[in-house]
Design an enzyme around this catalytic site. Structure first.
Site, short mmCIF file in Angstrom:
data_model
loop_
_atom_site.label_atom_id
_atom_site.label_comp_id
_atom_site.label_asym_id
_atom_site.label_seq_id
_atom_site.Cartn_x
_atom_site.Cartn_y
_atom_site.Cartn_z
N SER A 285 0.87 -1.20 0.00
CA SER A 285 0.00 0.00 0.00
C SER A 285 0.89 1.23 0.00
O SER A 285 2.09 1.14 0.27
CB SER A 285 -0.85 0.00 1.27
OG SER A 285 -0.04 0.38 2.38
N ASP A 286 0.30 2.38 -0.29
CA ASP A 286 1.08 3.57 -0.03
C ASP A 286 0.91 3.88 1.47
O ASP A 286 0.12 3.25 2.16
CB ASP A 286 0.65 4.75 -0.92
CG ASP A 286 1.74 5.81 -1.01
OD1 ASP A 286 1.74 6.58 -1.97
OD2 ASP A 286 2.63 5.82 -0.12
N TRP A 287 1.66 4.84 1.91
CA TRP A 287 1.73 5.12 3.35
C TRP A 287 0.33 5.31 3.94
O TRP A 287 -0.32 6.31 3.67
CB TRP A 287 2.56 6.38 3.58
CG TRP A 287 2.75 6.72 5.02
CD1 TRP A 287 1.79 7.08 5.92
CD2 TRP A 287 3.99 6.74 5.74
NE1 TRP A 287 2.34 7.32 7.14
CE2 TRP A 287 3.69 7.13 7.07
CE3 TRP A 287 5.31 6.49 5.42
CZ2 TRP A 287 4.66 7.25 8.06
CZ3 TRP A 287 6.28 6.61 6.42
CH2 TRP A 287 5.96 6.97 7.70
N GLY A 288 -0.14 4.34 4.69
CA GLY A 288 -1.41 4.50 5.39
C GLY A 288 -2.63 4.38 4.50
O GLY A 288 -3.76 4.58 4.93
N SER A 289 -2.43 4.04 3.24
CA SER A 289 -3.57 4.11 2.30
C SER A 289 -4.64 3.08 2.59
O SER A 289 -5.79 3.26 2.20
CB SER A 289 -3.09 3.99 0.85
OG SER A 289 -2.56 2.70 0.59
#
Ligand code: GLC
Length: 747
Positions: A285-289
């Site tokens: 995932s992207d950061w925290g996505s």
């Protein structure tokens, strides 16, 4: 108590024995992965799907963990990011080796355009159209990063971008899928080297999947509203090129596409990526996505977010804690089949085996290699060469450039002349404990270049932004003493990059007013524009006699700029993205449809698709860039004018260097499918060649037109080539078409 401790110890020793025995037998990686998987508890499986940030620098909203050591010791973390250096990565890997199964960590880092040696920002590199140079840049970056404990870079960013308000346009390869796909392929090959498992290779990561660059309004993280046809024909090709280059990982994008957040988009991750494209790596995932899907409003809570992401095909959770907090429960509740988790775990373990980390978890932690590679004298040489190739000559009235090295007095003016770290642009890497301060400023670059017979004067003139003109007087006085003025202006480097969208893309502050004051002296002026995006600078473009777009060029910025200013390198770069006349023109890109009422010029625009208050043309078009020499295009030859579907047409064209400088020309081949079952762009880049020619030299270059180059997605999203007429356009830019012909595809 003692008995319990003895039993636990025995279990650990036995498990370790079984694991080592299992791995020791000569098995395929798949068999080894299965052996490890069989030994894993559910918590350990979920742990592998979890990536934590180290405690140093954050590239997103941080979650502070107090018990990271214990979590790693208990096998609940599979990867770290923003953890750099052999010492620190070794420290964390040692903690991972205390876990029951001793599954090694992987260390990810945004090595976007260099590690200790900084290369030009990716959009600048894309101006080189030099695939070897671009691959070399990634290769050197990987060599340095892998020597410093990193085995995974979150690059290349392959998002097509057509809106310079979007700050992350600096991170990609511009607006065109043909050019961007070739560059994506080169960057993946550069980062991953010969093959994963070499200690100078890192896993690459194609990001951000997908269509992140089409954020409405150019506002970072904003929604994307897009037809499937546009997604397939424009935004997916660079990702497919990354898969073709055998990219190890993908990263989801923050945005939603038509209301579906990419991290929870099954169509993207399972149907296209892991299905149709048979991608065998893993998706992070992207950061925290994952957790951010709650903000998107497509899930109610972390439990639903974890469900949505794992079922959609997101294998690893960067920093949101959604998987750690919910995945085991989802399985216990029967909501998620353990097979989905097993598939994700296997994908991640496979890469850890391929990296050789099970054989030697510390193979990227050699401090001697770190020192050697981070101080490798070949790396700045490479950075300087790539930087020179990234500088675009936009204007050169009366051949003001190149400057003579015998110029008596030069005034070097502007807020970026003596800037140091500004030259590194966004996404540079500050390696803790490693001196990353090595940057050749523009001032130093000129000092290195000119002899002590040349007098070099300096004035700052003004700041990058703000309205203070107090420095103008000094700048004008300095200019009056000079034979030639070089003015270095632009953005601050933190005005582009992530979360750096701008509604106003003019050159900030009073810098163009400073130019105006300097022009009044009557001195010849060369303007350097430093930026991470296409800016709007019509006053400068219309009034400065010479302009170099120098982007952010990295560690060797000053030397590269000096090489071009004094002709030791003849600029060859061309724009990979359209430069608008005004922000009101956005979106504007070359491969547009004709429409029913095309505006063909600025004269008769009534009842045409145009603005009443603005020219129809951009300031500088896709593919534009000048040279100190000139090139003639001649003798366009085609092997045939009728092509059958299983056929090819051989095209050749002669390029002659008709000037007095040796130089390189980027020859562009565009096609226009005149009539299609759906409207086709007025032209599309289908191939290009960068050719080096000595003054007076000619070379005939060849292209092949095959069915693939004629194909497109029709209304039913089928990839087809339709019979009919095609225009062939050979150009020095998308607008400077030098030779034309046409041919027909017949049934
Ligand atoms: C950031 C970026 C992504 C980067 C990641 C880790 O938010 O969107 O490109 O790789 O977080 O730093």
């Amino acid at each position: 108590m003692k008995k319990t401790a003895f039993i636990i110890l025995s279990v650990i020793v036995l498990n370790s024995f079984f694991l080592q025995t299992a791995l020791a037998q000569e098995k395929s990686i798949a068999q080894k992965v299965d052996s490890v998987l069989k030994l894993m508890t559910l918590d350990e499986k979920v742990g592998q799907l979890n990536q934590y940030n180290d405690d140093w620098t954050a590239t997103g909203p941080m979650t502070i963990d107090t018990n990271k050591v214990r979590q790693i010791q208990s096998g609940k973390v599979g990867a770290l990011l923003n953890c750099m250096g052999t010492e620190r990565t070794r420290k964390w890997q040692k903690v991972a080796m205390q876990s029951r199964l001793k599954i090694p960590l992987i260390f990810g880092q945004d090595v976007i355009h260099g590690y200790k040696t900084t290369f030009p920002i990716p959009l600048a590199e894309a101006c080189s159209w030099d695939l070897d140079a671009i691959e070399l840049s990634a290769r050197v970056s990987a060599t340095e990063a892998s020597a410093s404990g990193i085995n995974w870079t979150f690059a290349p960013m392959v998002d097509i971008a057509r809106d310079p308000r979007w700050g992350r346009i600096m991170e990609g390869a511009g607006e065109d899928p043909c050019l961007a796909s070739k560059i994506a392929y080169a960057r993946v090959k550069g980062f991953q080297g010969q093959k994963l498992g070499e200690t100078n290779s890192v896993m690459a990561c194609a990001k951000h999947f997908a269509a992140y660059g089409a954020a409405i309004g150019g506002r970072d993280y904003n929604s994307v509203d897009m037809s499937e046809k546009l997604l397939w024909e424009t935004y997916l090709p660079p990702f497919k090129a990354a898969v073709d280059a055998d990219v190890a990982t993908f990263m989801d994008s923050f945005n939603d596409i038509n209301g579906v957040p990419s991290t929870g988009n099954k169509y993207l991750q399972r149907d296209i990526l892991k299905g149709k494209w048979e991608f065998g790596g893993f998706v992070v995932s992207d950061w925290g996505s994952i957790g951010e899907m709650i903000n998107h409003g497509t899930v109610k809570n972390g439990y639903e977010a974890a469900y949505s992401a794992i079922t959609a095909g997101c294998d690893m959770d960067m920093e949101s804690r959604s998987y750690t907090n919910n995945l085991a429960q989802l399985i216990k509740d029967g909501k998620v089949p353990v097979a989905l988790v097993d598939d994700a775990v296997k994908r991640i373990l496979t890469k850890k085996f391929e990296l050789g980390l099970f054989d030697d978890p510390f193979r990227f932690c050699d401090p001697e290699r770190e020192q050697r590679e981070l101080n490798n004298p070949d790396h700045p040489v490479a950075a300087r060469d790539v930087a020179r190739k990234s500088i675009v000559l936009l204007k050169n009235q009366n051949h003001l450039l190149p400057l003579s090295k015998n110029t008596r007095t030069i005034a070097f003016i502007g807020p970026l002349v003596k800037a140091v770290n500004q030259n590194k642009g966004f996404w540079d890497v500050d390696v803790p404990g490693i001196d990353s301060s090595y940057v050749v400023s523009q001032w130093d670059g000129l000092q290195h270049k000119i002899s002590n017979k040349v007098k070099l004067l300096y004035a700052k003139g003004c700041s990058i932004d703000g309205d203070n003109k107090d420095g103008f007087t000094e700048a004008v006085n300095v200019a009056k003493q000079a034979d030639v003025v070089i003015l270095s202006i632009g953005e601050r480097r933190d005005m582009t990059g992530e979360a750096k969208s701008r509604s106003n893309i003019n050159i900030p502050g009073v810098q163009e007013d400073l130019l105006k004051a300097l022009l009044a002296t009557g001195k010849p002026i060369v303007v350097l524009i430093n930026a991470g995006r296409p800016l709007v600078f019509n006053y400068t473009a219309d009034n400065a006699p010479a302009i170099l777009y120098t982007w952010w060029l990295g560690s060797e910025a000053g030397n590269a700029i000096a090489d071009v200013l004094f002709g030791d390198y003849n600029p060859s770069a061309k724009l990979p993205v359209t430069f608008p006349l005004s922000v009101g023109q956005i979106p504007i890109y070359y491969a547009h449809f004709n429409t029913g009422r095309p505006a063909l010029n600025d004269n008769n625009r009534f009842y045409t698709s145009s603005y009443n208050d603005l020219s129809i043309y951009p300031k500088f078009e896709f593919g534009y860039g000048l040279s100190y020499t000139t090139f003639q295009y001649s003798n366009l030859q085609m092997s045939k004018k009728k092509m059958y579907s299983n056929d090819q047409i051989k095209v050749s064209v002669t390029i002659t260097n008709t000037g007095k400088y040796d130089g390189e020309e980027i020859v562009q081949l565009y096609l226009h499918d005149v009539v299609g079952s759906v409207a086709r762009p007025v032209e599309e880049l289908k191939d290009f060649r960068k050719v080096k020619l000595a003054a007076g030299q000619s070379e005939t270059i060849k292209f092949i037109i095959d069915l693939e180059k004629l194909s497109f997605y029709n209304q039913q999203l089928q990839w087809v080539a339709e019979p009919g007429k095609f225009d062939l356009l050979i150009g020095a830019s998308s607008r400077d078409i030098r030779l034309k012909d046409s041919f027909e595809l017949v049934e």
